[in-house]
Motif scaffolding. Structure first.
Motif, PDB file in Angstrom:
ATOM      1  N   GLN A 116       0.764  -1.208   0.172  1.00 15.04           N
ATOM      2  CA  GLN A 116      -0.319   0.260  -0.427  1.00 15.04           C
ATOM      3  C   GLN A 116       1.254   1.502  -0.028  1.00 15.04           C
ATOM      4  OE1 GLN A 116      -2.595  -0.634   2.876  1.00 15.04           O
ATOM      5  NE2 GLN A 116      -4.442  -1.501   2.270  1.00 15.04           N
ATOM      6  N   ALA A 117       0.251   2.415  -0.656  1.00 14.52           N
ATOM      7  CA  ALA A 117       0.967   3.556  -0.342  1.00 14.52           C
ATOM      8  C   ALA A 117       1.561   3.982   0.879  1.00 14.52           C
ATOM      9  CB  ALA A 117       0.324   4.338  -0.810  1.00 14.52           C
ATOM     10  N   GLY A 118       2.813   4.405   0.617  1.00 17.39           N
ATOM     11  CA  GLY A 118       3.069   5.208   1.903  1.00 17.39           C
ATOM     12  C   GLY A 118       4.002   3.191   2.603  1.00 17.39           C
ATOM     13  N   GLY A 119       3.866   2.188   2.216  1.00 11.01           N
ATOM     14  CA  GLY A 119       4.850   1.767   3.284  1.00 11.01           C
ATOM     15  C   GLY A 119       6.269   1.643   2.338  1.00 11.01           C
ATOM     16  N   SER A 120       6.744   0.299   2.745  1.00 12.02           N
ATOM     17  CA  SER A 120       8.133   0.419   2.237  1.00 12.02           C
ATOM     18  C   SER A 120       8.409  -1.307   1.864  1.00 12.02           C
ATOM     19  CB  SER A 120       8.905   0.321   4.132  1.00 12.02           C
ATOM     20  OG  SER A 120       8.670   1.641   5.113  1.00 12.02           O
ATOM     21  N   LEU A 121       9.783  -1.469   1.467  1.00 11.05           N
ATOM     22  CA  LEU A 121       9.909  -2.647   0.764  1.00 11.05           C
ATOM     23  C   LEU A 121      11.641  -2.695   0.803  1.00 11.05           C
ATOM     24  CD1 LEU A 121       7.712  -3.702  -2.552  1.00 11.05           C
ATOM     25  CD2 LEU A 121       7.994  -4.528  -0.355  1.00 11.05           C
ATOM     26  N   ARG A 122      12.323  -3.434   0.298  1.00  8.83           N
ATOM     27  CA  ARG A 122      13.043  -3.570   0.590  1.00  8.83           C
ATOM     28  C   ARG A 122      14.202  -4.383  -0.570  1.00  8.83           C
ATOM     29  NH1 ARG A 122      18.920  -5.321   3.813  1.00  8.83           N
ATOM     30  NH2 ARG A 122      18.281  -7.268   3.710  1.00  8.83           N
ATOM     31  N   LEU A 123      14.804  -4.051  -1.299  1.00  7.09           N
ATOM     32  CA  LEU A 123      14.847  -5.353  -2.754  1.00  7.09           C
ATOM     33  C   LEU A 123      16.630  -5.643  -2.834  1.00  7.09           C
ATOM     34  CD1 LEU A 123      13.509  -3.152  -5.992  1.00  7.09           C
ATOM     35  CD2 LEU A 123      12.086  -5.071  -4.583  1.00  7.09           C
ATOM     36  N   SER A 124      16.532  -7.192  -2.853  1.00  6.33           N
ATOM     37  CA  SER A 124      18.063  -7.486  -3.109  1.00  6.33           C
ATOM     38  C   SER A 124      18.314  -7.752  -3.761  1.00  6.33           C
ATOM     39  CB  SER A 124      18.184  -8.685  -1.827  1.00  6.33           C
ATOM     40  OG  SER A 124      17.512  -8.238  -0.365  1.00  6.33           O
ATOM     41  N   CYS A 125      19.984  -8.366  -4.733  1.00  8.29           N
ATOM     42  CA  CYS A 125      19.899  -8.537  -5.554  1.00  8.29           C
ATOM     43  C   CYS A 125      21.392  -9.040  -5.028  1.00  8.29           C
ATOM     44  CB  CYS A 125      20.347  -7.168  -6.562  1.00  8.29           C
ATOM     45  SG  CYS A 125      22.110  -7.542  -8.344  1.00  8.29           S
ATOM     46  N   ALA A 126      21.239 -10.410  -5.567  1.00 14.74           N
ATOM     47  CA  ALA A 126      22.405 -11.203  -5.469  1.00 14.74           C
ATOM     48  C   ALA A 126      23.339 -11.091  -6.103  1.00 14.74           C
ATOM     49  CB  ALA A 126      22.150 -13.080  -4.737  1.00 14.74           C
ATOM     50  N   ALA A 127      24.514 -11.558  -6.260  1.00 16.52           N
ATOM     51  CA  ALA A 127      25.517 -11.399  -7.606  1.00 16.52           C
ATOM     52  C   ALA A 127      26.517 -13.256  -7.477  1.00 16.52           C
ATOM     53  CB  ALA A 127      26.035 -10.085  -7.602  1.00 16.52           C
ATOM     54  N   ARG A 128      25.978 -13.429  -8.568  1.00 21.11           N
ATOM     55  CA  ARG A 128      27.754 -14.389  -8.320  1.00 21.11           C
ATOM     56  C   ARG A 128      27.977 -14.339  -9.860  1.00 21.11           C
ATOM     57  NH1 ARG A 128      21.743 -16.528  -7.270  1.00 21.11           N
ATOM     58  NH2 ARG A 128      21.296 -16.854  -5.636  1.00 21.11           N
TER      59      ARG A 128
END
Length: 122
Positions: free
Chosen positions: A13-25
């Motif tokens: 929902q608007a106002g919320g937070s997220l954390r994206l991850s990117c695993a590099a190999r």
């Protein structure tokens, strides 16, 4: 062979937070620039933030303050912390790597890309 795998996308929902991850190999360069990009529906891919091997960062001006890029070198993982999310943040989010110590200004200069993770803000 470099592989980038994004995760963490979700519907929020608007106002919320997220954390994206990117695993590099498979990445063996000593110097690099890693970045987060996004493609909103019907629009071109745009840059969000970059971080180089020294830890220096740069952000798209419009997103500065709400998005934070970081990396964990030991885990070979790139992160994007997003807060105060808005409907217009809805997009497919990608991470990418450029094998050089100066981050390029052009999106197309990045050599390696992940498949993306979807973020939907309602």
């Amino acid at each position: 062979h470099v592989q980038l795998v994004e995760s963490g996308g979700a519907s929020v929902q608007a106002g919320g937070s997220l954390r994206l991850s990117c695993a590099a190999r498979g990445y063996t360069y000593d110097t690099y620039c890693m970045g987060w990009f996004r493609r909103p529906p019907g629009k071109e891919r745009e840059g969000i933030a970059v971080i180089d091997s020294d830890g220096d960062t740069a952000y798209a001006e419009s997103l500065k303050g709400r998005f934070t890029i970081s990396k964990d070198t030991e885990k070979n993982t790139l992160y994007l912390q997003m807060s105060s999310l808005k409907h217009e943040d809805t997009a497919m989010y990608y991470c990418a790597v450029y094998p050089g110590d100066i981050c390029p200004n052009s999106v197309v200069a990045f050599d390696y890309w992940g498949q993306g993770t979807q973020v939907t803000v309602s």
